[in-house]
Scaffold this active site. Structure first.
Site, PDB file in Angstrom:
ATOM      1  N   ARG A   1      -3.797  -5.452 -11.790  1.00  0.00           N
ATOM      2  CA  ARG A   1      -4.646  -6.324 -10.975  1.00  0.00           C
ATOM      3  C   ARG A   1      -5.994  -5.623 -10.857  1.00  0.00           C
ATOM      4  NH1 ARG A   1      -3.536  -5.669  -5.188  1.00  0.00           N
ATOM      5  NH2 ARG A   1      -1.804  -7.101  -5.344  1.00  0.00           N
TER       6      ARG A   1
ATOM      7  N   LYS B   1     -12.777  -5.350  -7.576  1.00  0.00           N
ATOM      8  CA  LYS B   1     -14.052  -4.618  -7.586  1.00  0.00           C
ATOM      9  C   LYS B   1     -13.911  -3.317  -6.800  1.00  0.00           C
ATOM     10  CE  LYS B   1     -16.990  -8.636  -8.264  1.00  0.00           C
ATOM     11  NZ  LYS B   1     -18.215  -9.364  -7.893  1.00  0.00           N
ATOM     12  N   GLY B   2     -13.165  -3.341  -5.689  1.00  0.00           N
ATOM     13  CA  GLY B   2     -12.987  -2.134  -4.870  1.00  0.00           C
ATOM     14  C   GLY B   2     -13.538  -2.364  -3.478  1.00  0.00           C
TER      15      GLY B   2
ATOM     16  N   LYS C   1       0.851  -1.194   0.000  1.00  0.00           N
ATOM     17  CA  LYS C   1       0.000   0.000   0.000  1.00  0.00           C
ATOM     18  C   LYS C   1       0.887   1.245   0.000  1.00  0.00           C
ATOM     19  CE  LYS C   1      -4.118  -1.598   2.331  1.00  0.00           C
ATOM     20  NZ  LYS C   1      -4.115  -2.679   1.367  1.00  0.00           N
TER      21      LYS C   1
ATOM     22  N   ASP D   1      -0.802  -1.522  -4.385  1.00  0.00           N
ATOM     23  CA  ASP D   1      -2.227  -1.618  -4.028  1.00  0.00           C
ATOM     24  C   ASP D   1      -2.925  -0.293  -4.309  1.00  0.00           C
ATOM     25  OD1 ASP D   1      -1.791  -4.139  -3.036  1.00  0.00           O
ATOM     26  OD2 ASP D   1      -2.014  -3.604  -0.931  1.00  0.00           O
TER      27      ASP D   1
ATOM     28  N   ARG E   1     -12.571  -4.536   6.461  1.00  0.00           N
ATOM     29  CA  ARG E   1     -12.981  -4.503   5.051  1.00  0.00           C
ATOM     30  C   ARG E   1     -13.366  -5.904   4.562  1.00  0.00           C
ATOM     31  NH1 ARG E   1      -8.788  -0.575   4.758  1.00  0.00           N
ATOM     32  NH2 ARG E   1      -7.326  -2.024   3.818  1.00  0.00           N
TER      33      ARG E   1
END
Ligand code: FDA
Length: 305
Positions: free
Chosen positions: A179, A182-183, A95, A129, A287
């Protein structure tokens, strides 16, 4: 429920307290082999033996101070060194805010570039990411700079964002590794598709664009999803356009729909498992609960003796 869980993921008071609860610590083990790299390597060995590509991510985001990014980068360098000794090197998924994107963009770029250079040498990959929408533009610029100098770097794009088809056209000339997911964040409807059918439709359209570039050897496509039905629908269209299944990598998260990934592997899709580990798992775990609120029931059952 999804909105509440995503709010809980961002709430500092809960972030401080919930991870101390024993039943939550027990429940998170379903998605995470452990908090340290040894646990991740042990899980990786079993999966690699059955033919999976492996990605590692150490959990953590939004640092309090830039100095923490040095430690994170050093950790990932050590992982790449250890992972390079395996038959198939470990890929990394990082990230940007874990390397300080929201504190000092240039310092973040330097760390990412160091990791990308090492990935090139080790014959492995560094994946960037994608986080909440406030970071998307900066993350894409970061990727463009990385890709200008390094072969083995990929970026995550989120199909739910309305801007993604435009971002894709912007990135395709770079011969990118994409990559597609969907989120995972809570985004408003003026910038993101909210209904499942819309997100799936956007995902399929974006996947087919990248698949055609992959057919020409001009992109690497990773379908980052547990939605095996969607993968098969994409494959049907892709095959009609002359893209074979071995170009459609399927990347799933450790602990989620492993049986489906095995089935897709047997059908000819290259399988990858992303293994997350680390102490700072709270927002990431929330998440995962938001993606499938039935997981909350699983967590609550850990309260039972
Ligand atoms: P969908 O939600 O439609 O689920 C498909 C099927 O899988 C359903 O049967 C569902 O029940 C099951 N499933 C999905 N999630 C589950 C869970 N948590 N527990 C149990 N079952 C579950 N997002 C992001 O914004 N930025 C990123 O960088 C990444 N990176 C990333 C890497 C990889 C390898 C994956 C697989 C996913 C991500 N994501 C991500 C997360 C992604 O955006 C998305 O939130 C999840 O993958 C859930 O959506 P699905 O595509 O799986 O479909």
């Amino acid at each position: 429920m999804r909105t509440i869980l995503l709010w809980m993921a961002r709430n500092p008071w809960l972030k401080e307290r919930l991870p101390r609860l024993r039943f939550i610590r027990k429940a998170v083990r379903r998605f995470m082999p452990g908090e340290d790299a040894d646990a991740a390597f042990a899980a990786a060995a079993a999966l690699a033996a059955s033919g999976h590509g492996i990605l590692f991510t150490r959990l953590g985001e939004n640092l309090a101070a830039l100095a923490e990014a040095d430690e994170v980068a050093a950790h990932y360098h050590a992982i790449m060194e250890r992972g390079a000794t395996l038959a198939r090197p470990i890929e990394l998924s990082v990230k940007p805010t874990q390397l300080g994107l929201d504190i000092d963009e240039e310092a973040c770029f330097e760390h990412m570039a160091g990791l990308a250079a090492r990935a090139d040498v080790a014959g492995t990959w560094l994946w960037v990411d994608m986080e909440g929408s406030a970071y998307v533009e900066r993350t894409i610029v970061l990727y463009e700079r990385l890709r200008a100098a390094h072969r083995n770097v990929g970026i995550c794009l989120q199909a739910y964002l309305r801007r993604t088809p435009t971002d894709l056209q912007r990135l395709l000339p770079l011969e990118p590794a994409i990559r597609l997911v969907k989120g995972a964040y809570d985004e408003p409807s003026d910038i993101a598709w909210r209904r499942r059918a819309e997100v799936d439709g956007a995902y399929q359209a974006a996947a087919l664009v990248v698949a055609e570039a992959a057919r020409e050897g001009k992109a690497r496509l990773a379908l980052g999803t547990h939605d095996s039905g969607l993968v098969e629908r994409i494959a049907a269209f892709a095959e009609a356009a002359g893209v074979s299944r071995d170009r459609l990598e399927v990347h799933m998260l450790y602990g989620i729909r492993a049986g489906e990934l095995r089935r897709l592997q047997e059908a000819g899709y290259p399988p990858f498992t992303l293994i997350a580990y680390g102490k700072h798992w709270y927002p990431w775990y929330m998440r995962r609960l938001a993606e499938r609120p039935a997981n909350v029931g699983f967590a609550l059952r850990q309260l039972l003796p």
